[in-house]
Enzyme design. Structure first.
Site, PDB file in Angstrom:
ATOM      1  N   LYS A   1       0.828  -1.226   0.000  1.00  0.00           N
ATOM      2  CA  LYS A   1       0.000   0.000   0.000  1.00  0.00           C
ATOM      3  C   LYS A   1       0.855   1.266   0.000  1.00  0.00           C
ATOM      4  CE  LYS A   1      -2.020  -1.259   3.821  1.00  0.00           C
ATOM      5  NZ  LYS A   1      -1.561  -2.651   3.932  1.00  0.00           N
ATOM      6  N   THR A   2       1.838   1.295   0.883  1.00  0.00           N
ATOM      7  CA  THR A   2       2.650   2.509   0.997  1.00  0.00           C
ATOM      8  C   THR A   2       3.415   2.782  -0.287  1.00  0.00           C
ATOM      9  OG1 THR A   2       2.877   2.257   3.389  1.00  0.00           O
ATOM     10  CG2 THR A   2       4.520   3.608   2.277  1.00  0.00           C
TER      11      THR A   2
ATOM     12  N   GLU B   1      -3.392   6.184   1.415  1.00  0.00           N
ATOM     13  CA  GLU B   1      -3.226   4.780   1.771  1.00  0.00           C
ATOM     14  C   GLU B   1      -4.377   4.370   2.678  1.00  0.00           C
ATOM     15  OE1 GLU B   1       0.026   2.046   4.203  1.00  0.00           O
ATOM     16  OE2 GLU B   1       0.656   3.922   3.256  1.00  0.00           O
TER      17      GLU B   1
END
Length: 475
Positions: A139-140, A183
């Site tokens: 995600k990051t 995110e």
């Protein structure tokens, strides 16, 4: 457990930031809360906040004129109001600020709305075209890649991600453009607080079973997430991931009925956005008859897939495929994601946040691919994170770590958990050492051309400096 059970409140997430009034933050120094506070302050919202420790990020807020307290006290709310000159109307709390925290309890006593940080972020997102990046892993990096892509293409996005983005220097900033990239965290179910135009799902695997209980509950929260995508919006998901493919089968029909379009990406032949002619640096991105070269400075197939997801976001934003591929070549990484900490005597030291077996495997394979064609070896110090995660995936962690040439495992980092009987680092099947012993072991094994990696979501990240110092002492 219900996906929202651990959220700070049931307050609606749809309130716009310009109606929040003076906002007081609990856990202000945390990466998620500080991102929301930074954006609200830039948006003209009066803010104040408290954290248990006086971390460097708090000085940034002080310099910007925010009222900051170190150490929680019910009296801090009144003190903040006096200094700001305006009553607190909203409190935004981190996941660990809950009943028993004196400021949290004082907010409830006053009848103030207490929002989870994700709900505060959702309030900011309402005024822009939003992208929420979800998934068990990546995600990051994916949200950071999408941010850099849109920034390089001149679209000046607003963003809030889980780590500082190299080249941008922060984890959140208010842009002048129409797009907002965030995110979306599944660990506590807070991804369901967003209602994005574009939802990205990088992968779906069992994790955070201390919260969800079963793999089926994890799968369901991603189904629920896709239902939050706005009518006429867009879903982006990975065709290479079995969990994401299963998700697509479950949601394709209801999403299509709401006018939500879908882009799948990956190396799979059926992917709408496909990577072919793979190399360690990238490959060729294919979309229909269009082709564009992809070149990345971060290693590993997992990062190439993350780049495809970011490119899909760029395509939704109206950018040409070649523009997207060229823009993302400027991505330099994020903190704690294959982050180079230094080099001594031709031994490079990297740090990575990997704390799930799939992540550990991916980053170690990326390390090996970056050493392809050399005699370099990979030496790993791994710190398991959470007793519950170690219990659930001990054998998988053990197998994933075999991709390194030498392995030292630290004791489990407990974070928020109490010990579980019989659950120790020994379950992973690799030598368990103290921090100092681990540093000594990898330094003794390392030779010029080798790579040393510190892996895990706990305080293992601090050992990079110790490794570099030990290497220097041998010179």
């Amino acid at each position: 457990m219900n996906a929202t059970d651990s959220l700070a409140s049931e307050q609606p997430a749809e309130e716009a930031s310009d109606t929040l009034g003076h906002v007081h933050f609990l856990g202000l120094a945390g990466v998620g809360v500080s991102a929301v506070a930074r954006l609200m302050a830039a948006d003209g919202v009066p803010i104040s906040g408290t954290d248990a420790k006086d971390l460097p990020v708090l000085e940034e807020f002080r310099r910007a004129g925010a009222t900051v307290h170190v150490g929680y006290s019910a009296a801090n709310l009144a003190a903040a109001e006096a200094q700001v000159g305006q009553s607190i109307s909203t409190v935004i709390a981190s996941s660990i600020a809950a009943a028993g925290n004196p400021e949290y309890d004082e907010a409830l006593r006053r009848g103030l709305p207490v929002l989870h940080r994700s709900q505060g972020l959702a309030a900011l997102m309402r005024t822009r075209r939003s992208v929420a990046v979800a998934g068990t892993h990546g995600k990051t990096t994916t949200s950071s890649m999408a941010t850099v892509l849109l920034e390089q293409a001149g679209l000046s996005p607003t963003f809030a991600v889980g780590a500082n983005v190299a080249g941008l220097g922060v984890n959140a900033a208010l842009g002048s453009g129409e797009w907002f990239i965030a995110e979306a965290d599944e660990s506590d179910g807070s991804l369901l607080n967003y209602a994005p135009e574009v939802g990205v799902v990088t992968n779906v695997e069992p994790d955070h079973l201390d919260h969800y209980g079963t793999a089926e509950a994890v799968e369901q929260v991603f189904v629920d997430f896709t239902e939050r995508i706005s009518d006429g919006g867009h879903l982006v998901l990975c065709a290479d991931d079995p969990g994401a493919r299963k998700l697509l089968q479950a949601v394709r029909e209801p999403l299509t009925a709401r006018g939500v379009s879908i882009t799948s990406y990956g190396t799979a032949a059926e992917a709408d956005l496909r990577l072919d002619e793979l190399s360690p640096e990238g490959g060729t991105v294919i979309e229909g008859a269009a082709r564009a070269p992809l070149r990345l400075s971060v290693p590993g197939l997992h990062n190439q897939l993350n780049a495809l997801a970011a490119i899909a976001v760029g395509r939704r934003a109206g950018l040409a495929l070649e523009t997207c591929a060229a823009a993302i070549s400027h991505f330099q990484g994020t903190s704690r994601r294959f982050e180079l900490r230094g080099e001594v005597g031709k031994v490079r030291v990297y740090d990575d946040y990997a704390h799930h077996p799939t992540e550990v495997s991916a980053v170690l394979q990326a390390a090996r691919s970056s050493l392809a064609g050399t005699h370099g070896r990979v030496h790993a110090i791994f710190q398991p994170h959470l007793f519950s995660r170690t219990a659930a995936f001990a054998e998988d962690f053990g197998r994933a770590l075999t991709a390194a040439d030498t392995v030292a495992v630290l004791e489990i980092y407990p974070a928020r958990e109490e010990p579980i009987d019989g659950v120790t680092s020994e379950l992973l099947g690799h030598p368990v050492l103290s921090a100092s012993e681990a540093v000594a072991a990898v330094v003794a094994a390392a030779e010029p051309g080798d790579m040393i990696m510190t892996l895990g979501a706990g305080d293992v990240t601090a050992l990079g400096a110790d490794v570099l110092a030990a290497l220097q002492a041998l010179r």
